[in-house]
Design a protein around this motif. Structure first.
Motif, PDB file in Angstrom:
ATOM      1  N   MET A   1      28.951  42.948  31.416  1.00 35.78           N
ATOM      2  CA  MET A   1      29.503  41.935  32.308  1.00 35.78           C
ATOM      3  C   MET A   1      29.001  42.092  33.740  1.00 35.78           C
ATOM      4  N   ALA A   2      28.627  43.341  34.118  1.00 33.53           N
ATOM      5  CA  ALA A   2      28.250  43.579  35.512  1.00 33.53           C
ATOM      6  C   ALA A   2      27.025  42.785  35.917  1.00 33.53           C
ATOM      7  N   ASN A   3      26.115  42.501  34.949  1.00 31.23           N
ATOM      8  CA  ASN A   3      24.897  41.774  35.286  1.00 31.23           C
ATOM      9  C   ASN A   3      24.947  40.310  34.874  1.00 31.23           C
ATOM     10  N   THR A   4      26.135  39.798  34.570  1.00 37.50           N
ATOM     11  CA  THR A   4      26.280  38.398  34.196  1.00 37.50           C
ATOM     12  C   THR A   4      25.961  37.503  35.395  1.00 37.50           C
ATOM     13  N   PRO A   5      25.143  36.469  35.216  1.00 34.44           N
ATOM     14  CA  PRO A   5      24.862  35.562  36.334  1.00 34.44           C
ATOM     15  C   PRO A   5      26.129  34.858  36.817  1.00 34.44           C
ATOM     16  N   ARG A   6      26.126  34.498  38.087  1.00 33.53           N
ATOM     17  CA  ARG A   6      27.194  33.691  38.658  1.00 33.53           C
ATOM     18  C   ARG A   6      26.593  32.385  39.170  1.00 33.53           C
ATOM     19  N   TYR A   7      27.403  31.344  39.132  1.00 37.51           N
ATOM     20  CA  TYR A   7      26.982  30.016  39.555  1.00 37.51           C
ATOM     21  C   TYR A   7      27.996  29.464  40.549  1.00 37.51           C
ATOM     22  N   ALA A   8      27.520  28.678  41.495  1.00 31.32           N
ATOM     23  CA  ALA A   8      28.392  28.057  42.484  1.00 31.32           C
ATOM     24  C   ALA A   8      27.896  26.651  42.773  1.00 31.32           C
ATOM     25  N   ILE A   9      28.829  25.753  43.043  1.00 31.35           N
ATOM     26  CA  ILE A   9      28.483  24.391  43.436  1.00 31.35           C
ATOM     27  C   ILE A   9      28.766  24.265  44.922  1.00 31.35           C
ATOM     28  N   TYR A  10      27.711  24.015  45.656  1.00 28.06           N
ATOM     29  CA  TYR A  10      27.768  24.001  47.109  1.00 28.06           C
ATOM     30  C   TYR A  10      27.248  22.672  47.635  1.00 28.06           C
ATOM     31  N   TYR A  11      27.610  22.361  48.863  1.00 25.83           N
ATOM     32  CA  TYR A  11      26.822  21.404  49.637  1.00 25.83           C
ATOM     33  C   TYR A  11      25.709  22.188  50.307  1.00 25.83           C
ATOM     34  N   ALA A  12      24.486  21.731  50.151  1.00 22.85           N
ATOM     35  CA  ALA A  12      23.345  22.277  50.880  1.00 22.85           C
ATOM     36  C   ALA A  12      22.539  21.106  51.405  1.00 22.85           C
ATOM     37  N   PRO A  13      22.184  21.107  52.673  1.00 23.99           N
ATOM     38  CA  PRO A  13      21.448  19.974  53.224  1.00 23.99           C
ATOM     39  C   PRO A  13      20.080  19.842  52.576  1.00 23.99           C
ATOM     40  N   SER A  14      19.519  18.667  52.686  1.00 25.81           N
ATOM     41  CA  SER A  14      18.187  18.408  52.130  1.00 25.81           C
ATOM     42  C   SER A  14      17.183  19.433  52.663  1.00 25.81           C
ATOM     43  N   PRO A  15      16.310  19.950  51.797  1.00 24.60           N
ATOM     44  CA  PRO A  15      15.357  20.968  52.244  1.00 24.60           C
ATOM     45  C   PRO A  15      14.437  20.531  53.368  1.00 24.60           C
ATOM     46  N   ASP A  16      14.247  19.228  53.540  1.00 20.88           N
ATOM     47  CA  ASP A  16      13.362  18.757  54.614  1.00 20.88           C
ATOM     48  C   ASP A  16      14.125  18.376  55.880  1.00 20.88           C
TER      49      ASP A  16
ATOM     50  N   THR B   1      31.208  31.823  40.194  1.00 27.81           N
ATOM     51  CA  THR B   1      31.888  32.270  38.991  1.00 27.81           C
ATOM     52  C   THR B   1      30.879  32.534  37.888  1.00 27.81           C
ATOM     53  N   ALA B   2      31.225  33.450  36.999  1.00 26.35           N
ATOM     54  CA  ALA B   2      30.492  33.558  35.741  1.00 26.35           C
ATOM     55  C   ALA B   2      30.876  32.372  34.859  1.00 26.35           C
ATOM     56  N   LEU B   3      30.022  32.048  33.891  1.00 26.07           N
ATOM     57  CA  LEU B   3      30.296  30.916  33.018  1.00 26.07           C
ATOM     58  C   LEU B   3      31.264  31.310  31.904  1.00 26.07           C
ATOM     59  N   ALA B   4      32.094  30.348  31.515  1.00 24.63           N
ATOM     60  CA  ALA B   4      32.945  30.533  30.346  1.00 24.63           C
ATOM     61  C   ALA B   4      32.076  30.780  29.109  1.00 24.63           C
ATOM     62  N   ASP B   5      32.648  31.458  28.123  1.00 26.91           N
ATOM     63  CA  ASP B   5      31.867  31.860  26.945  1.00 26.91           C
ATOM     64  C   ASP B   5      31.272  30.676  26.193  1.00 26.91           C
ATOM     65  N   ASP B   6      31.939  29.533  26.236  1.00 27.61           N
ATOM     66  CA  ASP B   6      31.460  28.380  25.462  1.00 27.61           C
ATOM     67  C   ASP B   6      30.589  27.434  26.276  1.00 27.61           C
ATOM     68  N   LYS B   7      30.153  27.882  27.468  1.00 30.48           N
ATOM     69  CA  LYS B   7      29.331  27.034  28.326  1.00 30.48           C
ATOM     70  C   LYS B   7      27.982  27.695  28.585  1.00 30.48           C
ATOM     71  N   SER B   8      26.981  26.867  28.850  1.00 27.59           N
ATOM     72  CA  SER B   8      25.637  27.369  29.141  1.00 27.59           C
ATOM     73  C   SER B   8      25.160  26.821  30.478  1.00 27.59           C
ATOM     74  N   GLU B   9      24.082  27.410  30.980  1.00 27.51           N
ATOM     75  CA  GLU B   9      23.501  26.913  32.219  1.00 27.51           C
ATOM     76  C   GLU B   9      23.066  25.457  32.078  1.00 27.51           C
ATOM     77  N   SER B  10      22.478  25.114  30.945  1.00 24.18           N
ATOM     78  CA  SER B  10      22.040  23.724  30.756  1.00 24.18           C
ATOM     79  C   SER B  10      23.233  22.778  30.719  1.00 24.18           C
ATOM     80  N   ASP B  11      24.355  23.223  30.158  1.00 22.52           N
ATOM     81  CA  ASP B  11      25.570  22.408  30.191  1.00 22.52           C
ATOM     82  C   ASP B  11      25.993  22.130  31.634  1.00 22.52           C
ATOM     83  N   LEU B  12      25.950  23.171  32.456  1.00 22.88           N
ATOM     84  CA  LEU B  12      26.384  23.024  33.844  1.00 22.88           C
ATOM     85  C   LEU B  12      25.435  22.130  34.628  1.00 22.88           C
ATOM     86  N   LEU B  13      24.143  22.273  34.407  1.00 13.80           N
ATOM     87  CA  LEU B  13      23.181  21.392  35.068  1.00 13.80           C
ATOM     88  C   LEU B  13      23.448  19.933  34.705  1.00 13.80           C
ATOM     89  N   ALA B  14      23.706  19.669  33.428  1.00 11.63           N
ATOM     90  CA  ALA B  14      23.978  18.296  32.994  1.00 11.63           C
ATOM     91  C   ALA B  14      25.275  17.777  33.611  1.00 11.63           C
TER      92      ALA B  14
END
Length: 230
Positions: free
Chosen positions: A1-16, A67-80
């Protein structure tokens, strides 16, 4: 669990945007490409230490906390899910951004409360909560619940983060916590720098998905979506 990825939804301004360049340069890190950046001329000699904490996360404002992802969720699920959320028509918050102190650190914050912004943040908290892994006892202890109000402790248990709903305060962090003696001069310096980009209105018109691969890594943007306006 210590190396489990974490994900966050943020506001980030446009890169340009000038705001992205402003914040990323001050933190010495660009979360778009993961590169270190040189600090601007004229900052204090210990600026690397002053910005050590926010550098880990990149320049952003939290909408859904890491947060780390719930067991039944994937990165691709979150992106979608992020793409679908961004595609829902909504009123786009517009704020007057200012530099000020908040809870001991310095950030870009709204000059006054925005109901649309509070609603956007609340929507992110609720609509993405199914992706959140349950808090571990260690996660809960890190939030120091003994220092929280009763409402904040309730939110920590319900949403995994204490500063949500009416406790939410939009902020794009520029420094770590500073002593009272240091805070005033650095606020004045950062206000002068911020004035140079001449940003008097800011549309909170996009969300970004940030990923931390492991606890030793910084967060990086792995997806960004403009919000659909009504």
């Amino acid at each position: 669990m210590a190396n489990t990825p974490r994900y966050a939804i943020y506001y980030a301004p446009s890169p340009d945007s000038a705001l992205h360049r402003f914040g990323s340069a001050l933190l010495g890190y660009d979360a778009v490409d993961g590169d270190d950046l040189p600090f601007p001329d004229g900052v204090t000699p210990d600026w690397r230490e002053v910005t050590e904490d926010p550098r880990k996360y990149g320049f952003h404002a939290t909408l859904k906390a890491p947060t780390a992802l719930a067991d039944d969720k994937s990165e691709s699920d979150l992106l979608a899910a992020c793409a679908a959320f961004a595609g829902e028509a909504r009123r786009i918050p517009v704020i007057e951004p200012v530099v000020d102190a908040i809870s001991g650190f310095i950030a870009v914050i709204p000059a006054k409360r925005s109901d649309e912004l509070q609603q956007l943040a609340a929507d992110c908290v609720t609509e993405f909560d199914s992706f959140r892994a349950p808090l571990t006892p260690e996660d809960r202890a890190r939030r120091k619940p003994e220092r929280l109000t009763e409402r904040q402790r309730d939110y920590l248990g319900r949403w995994g983060y204490p500063y949500v709903m009416e406790e939410f305060r939009f902020h794009m962090t520029l420094t770590g916590r500073l002593s009272d003696e240091r805070r005033g001069p650095i606020v004045a310096q950062l206000r002068e720098r911020f004035a140079a980009i001449d940003l008097t209105r800011l549309s909170i018109d996009r969300i970004a998905l940030f990923k931390q691969a492991d606890p030793a890594s910084r967060f990086r943007i792995i997806g960004s979506w403009p919000l659909r306006a009504t």
